[in-house]
Design a protein around this motif. Structure first.
Motif, PDB file in Angstrom:
ATOM      1  N   THR A  26      -4.938  40.754 -57.614  1.00  0.00           N
ATOM      2  CA  THR A  26      -4.021  40.704 -58.745  1.00  0.00           C
ATOM      3  C   THR A  26      -2.683  40.191 -58.239  1.00  0.00           C
ATOM      4  N   VAL A  27      -2.067  39.288 -59.014  1.00  0.00           N
ATOM      5  CA  VAL A  27      -0.819  38.637 -58.615  1.00  0.00           C
ATOM      6  C   VAL A  27       0.261  38.905 -59.661  1.00  0.00           C
ATOM      7  N   THR A  51      -8.412  26.888 -60.287  1.00  0.00           N
ATOM      8  CA  THR A  51      -8.220  27.289 -58.904  1.00  0.00           C
ATOM      9  C   THR A  51      -6.731  27.258 -58.609  1.00  0.00           C
ATOM     10  N   VAL A  52      -6.221  28.344 -58.031  1.00  0.00           N
ATOM     11  CA  VAL A  52      -4.835  28.381 -57.568  1.00  0.00           C
ATOM     12  C   VAL A  52      -4.857  28.345 -56.048  1.00  0.00           C
ATOM     13  N   ASN A  53      -3.823  27.771 -55.469  1.00  0.00           N
ATOM     14  CA  ASN A  53      -3.740  27.640 -54.013  1.00  0.00           C
ATOM     15  C   ASN A  53      -2.580  28.463 -53.488  1.00  0.00           C
ATOM     16  N   GLY A  54      -2.828  29.165 -52.402  1.00  0.00           N
ATOM     17  CA  GLY A  54      -1.794  29.980 -51.783  1.00  0.00           C
ATOM     18  C   GLY A  54      -0.559  29.165 -51.453  1.00  0.00           C
ATOM     19  N   ASP A  69       9.378  28.779 -61.319  1.00  0.00           N
ATOM     20  CA  ASP A  69       7.989  28.644 -60.909  1.00  0.00           C
ATOM     21  C   ASP A  69       7.523  29.934 -60.264  1.00  0.00           C
ATOM     22  N   VAL A  70       6.269  30.270 -60.514  1.00  0.00           N
ATOM     23  CA  VAL A  70       5.642  31.429 -59.887  1.00  0.00           C
ATOM     24  C   VAL A  70       4.553  30.886 -58.974  1.00  0.00           C
ATOM     25  N   PHE A  71       4.612  31.261 -57.703  1.00  0.00           N
ATOM     26  CA  PHE A  71       3.677  30.759 -56.715  1.00  0.00           C
ATOM     27  C   PHE A  71       2.574  31.788 -56.475  1.00  0.00           C
ATOM     28  N   SER A  72       1.383  31.311 -56.216  1.00  0.00           N
ATOM     29  CA  SER A  72       0.287  32.217 -55.903  1.00  0.00           C
ATOM     30  C   SER A  72       0.326  32.543 -54.411  1.00  0.00           C
ATOM     31  N   PRO A  73       0.257  33.829 -54.063  1.00  0.00           N
ATOM     32  CA  PRO A  73       0.228  34.180 -52.645  1.00  0.00           C
ATOM     33  C   PRO A  73      -1.094  33.816 -51.966  1.00  0.00           C
ATOM     34  N   ASP A 109     -10.471  33.217 -49.392  1.00  0.00           N
ATOM     35  CA  ASP A 109     -10.460  33.531 -47.963  1.00  0.00           C
ATOM     36  C   ASP A 109      -9.593  34.762 -47.723  1.00  0.00           C
ATOM     37  N   ALA A 110     -10.223  35.892 -47.490  1.00  0.00           N
ATOM     38  CA  ALA A 110      -9.492  37.137 -47.272  1.00  0.00           C
ATOM     39  C   ALA A 110      -8.581  37.047 -46.049  1.00  0.00           C
TER      40      ALA A 110
END
Length: 130
Positions: A26-27, A51-54, A69-73, A109-110
């Motif tokens: 969850t982000v 698909t979101v990219n870290g 902007d909100v970035f995906s971790p 990828d954990a």
């Protein structure tokens, strides 16, 4: 200093990620970020299936002051978005680590989590900007 839950991982652009036992993540944005933005009036989240990219832009939060902007971790496929935010974007201000979450992804990828900040490192980072 703002609230900073110890069970989350953080990135420098003030987003957090909470990983569940089933590998979903969850982000959301941090308490520090929502305080900086002010009253949030609109949130644009990614589409389910995208698909979101870290480290890359995944959403937008608009406040009375600005759009940010909100970035995906993390990298992964979007499984769910917080539909409540469509009618209640203020949830991000009121409960950034709970009801104000933005989207959930299936982690690609954990191991990517190892490169994120823990709460202590994030607090130091935010203090240096505050």
């Amino acid at each position: 200093m703002s609230e900073t839950p110890a069970d989350l991982k953080y990135i420098e652009t003030h987003q957090w990620v909470r990983v569940a036992d089933d590998g979903t993540a969850t982000v959301g944005i941090t308490d520090f970020a929502q305080e900086q933005l002010g009253d949030i009036v609109f949130v644009e989240v990614p589409e389910v299936g995208a698909t979101v990219n870290g480290g890359e832009e995944a959403a937008v939060a608009e406040s009375v002051k600005s759009a940010s902007d909100v970035f995906s971790p993390v990298t992964g496929e979007v499984l769910e978005v917080n539909e409540k935010l469509e009618d209640e974007p203020e949830l991000v201000n009121e409960d950034p680590y709970g009801e104000g979450w933005l989207f959930r992804v299936k982690l690609a990828d954990a191991g990517e989590l190892d490169g994120l900040m823990d709460a202590t490192a994030y607090v130091e980072h935010a203090a240096s900007e505050g």
